[in-house]
Design a protein around this motif. Structure first.
Motif, PDB file in Angstrom:
ATOM      1  N   VAL A  59     -24.742  20.263 -23.660  1.00 44.41           N
ATOM      2  CA  VAL A  59     -24.621  21.024 -22.413  1.00 44.41           C
ATOM      3  C   VAL A  59     -23.361  20.609 -21.669  1.00 44.41           C
ATOM      4  O   VAL A  59     -22.593  21.454 -21.200  1.00 44.41           O
ATOM      5  N   LEU A  60     -23.129  19.310 -21.599  1.00 41.22           N
ATOM      6  CA  LEU A  60     -21.940  18.825 -20.890  1.00 41.22           C
ATOM      7  C   LEU A  60     -20.674  19.282 -21.592  1.00 41.22           C
ATOM      8  O   LEU A  60     -19.718  19.725 -20.961  1.00 41.22           O
ATOM      9  N   ARG A  61     -20.669  19.204 -22.918  1.00 45.00           N
ATOM     10  CA  ARG A  61     -19.485  19.605 -23.663  1.00 45.00           C
ATOM     11  C   ARG A  61     -19.163  21.088 -23.440  1.00 45.00           C
ATOM     12  O   ARG A  61     -18.023  21.481 -23.260  1.00 45.00           O
ATOM     13  N   LEU A  62     -20.216  21.904 -23.456  1.00 45.99           N
ATOM     14  CA  LEU A  62     -20.022  23.336 -23.222  1.00 45.99           C
ATOM     15  C   LEU A  62     -19.453  23.588 -21.828  1.00 45.99           C
ATOM     16  O   LEU A  62     -18.573  24.419 -21.635  1.00 45.99           O
ATOM     17  N   ALA A  67     -14.866  25.053 -18.526  1.00 45.35           N
ATOM     18  CA  ALA A  67     -13.992  24.773 -17.393  1.00 45.35           C
ATOM     19  C   ALA A  67     -12.541  24.781 -17.836  1.00 45.35           C
ATOM     20  O   ALA A  67     -11.655  25.275 -17.135  1.00 45.35           O
ATOM     21  N   GLU A  68     -12.288  24.243 -19.031  1.00 46.39           N
ATOM     22  CA  GLU A  68     -10.910  24.213 -19.558  1.00 46.39           C
ATOM     23  C   GLU A  68     -10.366  25.610 -19.762  1.00 46.39           C
ATOM     24  O   GLU A  68      -9.191  25.868 -19.533  1.00 46.39           O
ATOM     25  N   ALA A  71     -13.550  29.786 -17.998  1.00 44.50           N
ATOM     26  CA  ALA A  71     -14.699  30.666 -18.138  1.00 44.50           C
ATOM     27  C   ALA A  71     -15.864  30.123 -17.295  1.00 44.50           C
ATOM     28  O   ALA A  71     -15.862  28.979 -16.876  1.00 44.50           O
ATOM     29  N   ASP A  72     -16.821  30.963 -17.109  1.00 49.84           N
ATOM     30  CA  ASP A  72     -17.974  30.576 -16.307  1.00 49.84           C
ATOM     31  C   ASP A  72     -19.239  30.874 -17.110  1.00 49.84           C
ATOM     32  O   ASP A  72     -19.593  32.016 -17.298  1.00 49.84           O
ATOM     33  N   ILE A  73     -19.847  29.814 -17.654  1.00 45.38           N
ATOM     34  CA  ILE A  73     -21.039  30.041 -18.468  1.00 45.38           C
ATOM     35  C   ILE A  73     -22.268  30.051 -17.576  1.00 45.38           C
ATOM     36  O   ILE A  73     -22.314  29.373 -16.561  1.00 45.38           O
TER      37      ILE A  73
END
Ligand SMILES: [Zn+2]
Length: 74
Positions: A59-62, A67-68, A71-73
């Motif tokens: 989750v953190l990696r996604l 953010a890089e 995009a906004d998941i």
């Protein structure tokens, strides 16, 4: 912020103010880990929490990747 309208803090251990212990990180340490029931609890923000489960790491990696890329998941 005014000191006069701040609610009184209790001295309860559960009310102890703790921030992420990572150097130079000023995030709130909402993730605690205690090595034993007798040991003192250490606190980190989610990003620096060293005891995340595999799922939490994903989750953190996604989130970081999103953010890089700006995009906004959901
Ligand atoms: Zn942190």
């Amino acid at each position: 912020m005014s000191d006069t309208d701040r609610p009184a803090l209790t001295t309860s251990a559960h009310m102890y103010l703790h921030y992420c212990e990572e150097t130079d990180c000023n995030e709130w340490g909402s993730w605690g880990n205690s090595p034993s029931s007798a040991g003192s609890t250490r606190w980190w923000c989610f990003e620096h929490y060293p005891h995340k489960s595999y799922e939490q790491e994903q989750v953190l990696r996604l989130k970081l990747e999103a953010a890089e890329h700006g995009a906004d998941i959901q």
